[in-house]
Design a protein around this motif. Sequence first.
Motif, PDB file in Angstrom:
ATOM      1  N   UNK A  13      -7.255  -1.533  -4.106  1.00 43.61           N
ATOM      2  CA  UNK A  13      -6.312  -2.548  -3.825  1.00 43.61           C
ATOM      3  C   UNK A  13      -5.180  -2.910  -4.978  1.00 43.61           C
ATOM      4  N   UNK A  14      -4.111  -3.108  -4.627  1.00 45.80           N
ATOM      5  CA  UNK A  14      -2.791  -3.065  -5.483  1.00 45.80           C
ATOM      6  C   UNK A  14      -2.348  -4.243  -5.311  1.00 45.80           C
ATOM      7  N   UNK A  15      -2.213  -5.180  -5.918  1.00 37.46           N
ATOM      8  CA  UNK A  15      -1.691  -6.637  -5.890  1.00 37.46           C
ATOM      9  C   UNK A  15      -0.271  -6.609  -6.220  1.00 37.46           C
ATOM     10  N   UNK A  16       0.371  -7.295  -5.102  1.00 35.01           N
ATOM     11  CA  UNK A  16       1.844  -7.554  -5.039  1.00 35.01           C
ATOM     12  C   UNK A  16       2.403  -8.753  -4.652  1.00 35.01           C
ATOM     13  N   UNK A  17       3.641  -9.117  -4.413  1.00 40.75           N
ATOM     14  CA  UNK A  17       4.099 -10.455  -4.017  1.00 40.75           C
ATOM     15  C   UNK A  17       4.754  -9.945  -2.572  1.00 40.75           C
ATOM     16  N   UNK A  18       4.707 -11.033  -1.593  1.00 43.83           N
ATOM     17  CA  UNK A  18       5.670 -10.836  -0.530  1.00 43.83           C
ATOM     18  C   UNK A  18       6.419 -12.257  -0.307  1.00 43.83           C
ATOM     19  N   UNK A  19       6.988 -12.256   0.794  1.00 39.12           N
ATOM     20  CA  UNK A  19       7.635 -13.614   1.158  1.00 39.12           C
ATOM     21  C   UNK A  19       6.605 -14.692   1.299  1.00 39.12           C
ATOM     22  N   UNK A  20       5.646 -14.441   1.746  1.00 39.10           N
ATOM     23  CA  UNK A  20       4.409 -15.578   1.853  1.00 39.10           C
ATOM     24  C   UNK A  20       3.591 -15.911   0.589  1.00 39.10           C
ATOM     25  N   UNK A  21       3.726 -15.259  -0.568  1.00 38.18           N
ATOM     26  CA  UNK A  21       3.195 -15.281  -1.930  1.00 38.18           C
ATOM     27  C   UNK A  21       2.657 -14.079  -2.318  1.00 38.18           C
ATOM     28  N   UNK A  22       1.470 -14.483  -2.872  1.00 40.41           N
ATOM     29  CA  UNK A  22       0.420 -13.180  -3.473  1.00 40.41           C
ATOM     30  C   UNK A  22       0.122 -12.462  -2.332  1.00 40.41           C
ATOM     31  N   UNK A  23       0.012 -11.162  -2.718  1.00 41.56           N
ATOM     32  CA  UNK A  23      -0.617 -10.389  -1.548  1.00 41.56           C
ATOM     33  C   UNK A  23      -1.038  -8.899  -2.304  1.00 41.56           C
ATOM     34  N   UNK A  24      -1.519  -7.978  -1.335  1.00 41.17           N
ATOM     35  CA  UNK A  24      -1.993  -6.974  -1.694  1.00 41.17           C
ATOM     36  C   UNK A  24      -1.762  -5.642  -0.965  1.00 41.17           C
ATOM     37  N   UNK A  25      -1.742  -4.535  -1.244  1.00 40.07           N
ATOM     38  CA  UNK A  25      -1.780  -3.490  -0.265  1.00 40.07           C
ATOM     39  C   UNK A  25      -3.127  -2.421  -0.871  1.00 40.07           C
ATOM     40  N   UNK A  26      -3.528  -1.818   0.203  1.00 35.76           N
ATOM     41  CA  UNK A  26      -4.717  -0.953  -0.019  1.00 35.76           C
ATOM     42  C   UNK A  26      -4.390   0.368   0.369  1.00 35.76           C
ATOM     43  N   UNK A  27      -4.675   1.301  -0.693  1.00 32.05           N
ATOM     44  CA  UNK A  27      -4.418   2.814  -0.685  1.00 32.05           C
ATOM     45  C   UNK A  27      -5.626   3.557  -0.614  1.00 32.05           C
ATOM     46  N   UNK A  28      -6.011   4.483   0.497  1.00 36.29           N
ATOM     47  CA  UNK A  28      -7.225   5.035   0.730  1.00 36.29           C
ATOM     48  C   UNK A  28      -7.031   6.380   1.194  1.00 36.29           C
ATOM     49  N   UNK A  29      -7.859   7.073   1.462  1.00 35.00           N
ATOM     50  CA  UNK A  29      -7.993   8.464   2.287  1.00 35.00           C
ATOM     51  C   UNK A  29      -9.370   8.630   2.899  1.00 35.00           C
ATOM     52  N   UNK A  30      -9.458   9.214   4.154  1.00 39.91           N
ATOM     53  CA  UNK A  30     -10.344   9.211   4.812  1.00 39.91           C
ATOM     54  C   UNK A  30     -11.033  10.528   4.531  1.00 39.91           C
ATOM     55  N   UNK A  31     -12.306  10.772   4.825  1.00 40.68           N
ATOM     56  CA  UNK A  31     -12.781  12.032   4.655  1.00 40.68           C
ATOM     57  C   UNK A  31     -12.760  12.927   5.485  1.00 40.68           C
ATOM     58  N   UNK A  32     -12.485  12.529   6.849  1.00 43.22           N
ATOM     59  CA  UNK A  32     -12.168  13.367   7.778  1.00 43.22           C
ATOM     60  C   UNK A  32     -10.518  13.632   7.957  1.00 43.22           C
ATOM     61  N   UNK A  33      -9.669  13.165   7.103  1.00 43.45           N
ATOM     62  CA  UNK A  33      -8.290  13.576   6.980  1.00 43.45           C
ATOM     63  C   UNK A  33      -7.945  13.742   5.766  1.00 43.45           C
ATOM     64  N   UNK A  34      -8.414  14.348   5.004  1.00 40.01           N
ATOM     65  CA  UNK A  34      -8.058  14.419   3.434  1.00 40.01           C
ATOM     66  C   UNK A  34      -6.599  14.602   3.156  1.00 40.01           C
ATOM     67  N   UNK A  35      -5.775  15.359   4.021  1.00 42.61           N
ATOM     68  CA  UNK A  35      -4.415  15.599   3.751  1.00 42.61           C
ATOM     69  C   UNK A  35      -3.605  14.453   4.188  1.00 42.61           C
ATOM     70  N   UNK A  36      -4.222  13.190   4.709  1.00 42.21           N
ATOM     71  CA  UNK A  36      -3.297  12.011   5.079  1.00 42.21           C
ATOM     72  C   UNK A  36      -3.678  10.817   3.988  1.00 42.21           C
TER      73      UNK A  36
END
Length: 74
Positions: A13-36
């Motif tokens: 989870x990486x924290x950021x801000x958007x128009x609604x205030x404090x927010x976050x995005x999540x970066x992940x990789x699936x074991x079934x699709x390692x190229x994505x």
Amino acid sequence: MSESYDVSYPGVRVWCRDESGSSSLVVWRSQWTPEVIRIETPTIYNRTVWTVGQARVLRDVLDAAVRCAGGGSW
């Protein structure tokens, strides 16, 4: 030295801000699709899929922006 992140599910989870205030995005990789790499953002369409090549370009662009802004290691 760069920090090591485990982006296997459930990801990082990486924290950021958007128009609604404090927010976050999540970066992940699936074991079934390692190229994505998946980025879940705080927008209405909250799942963005990146190929590894696209993620490399994104990383390079973000690195350039941080260097330009004078940012270093946190």
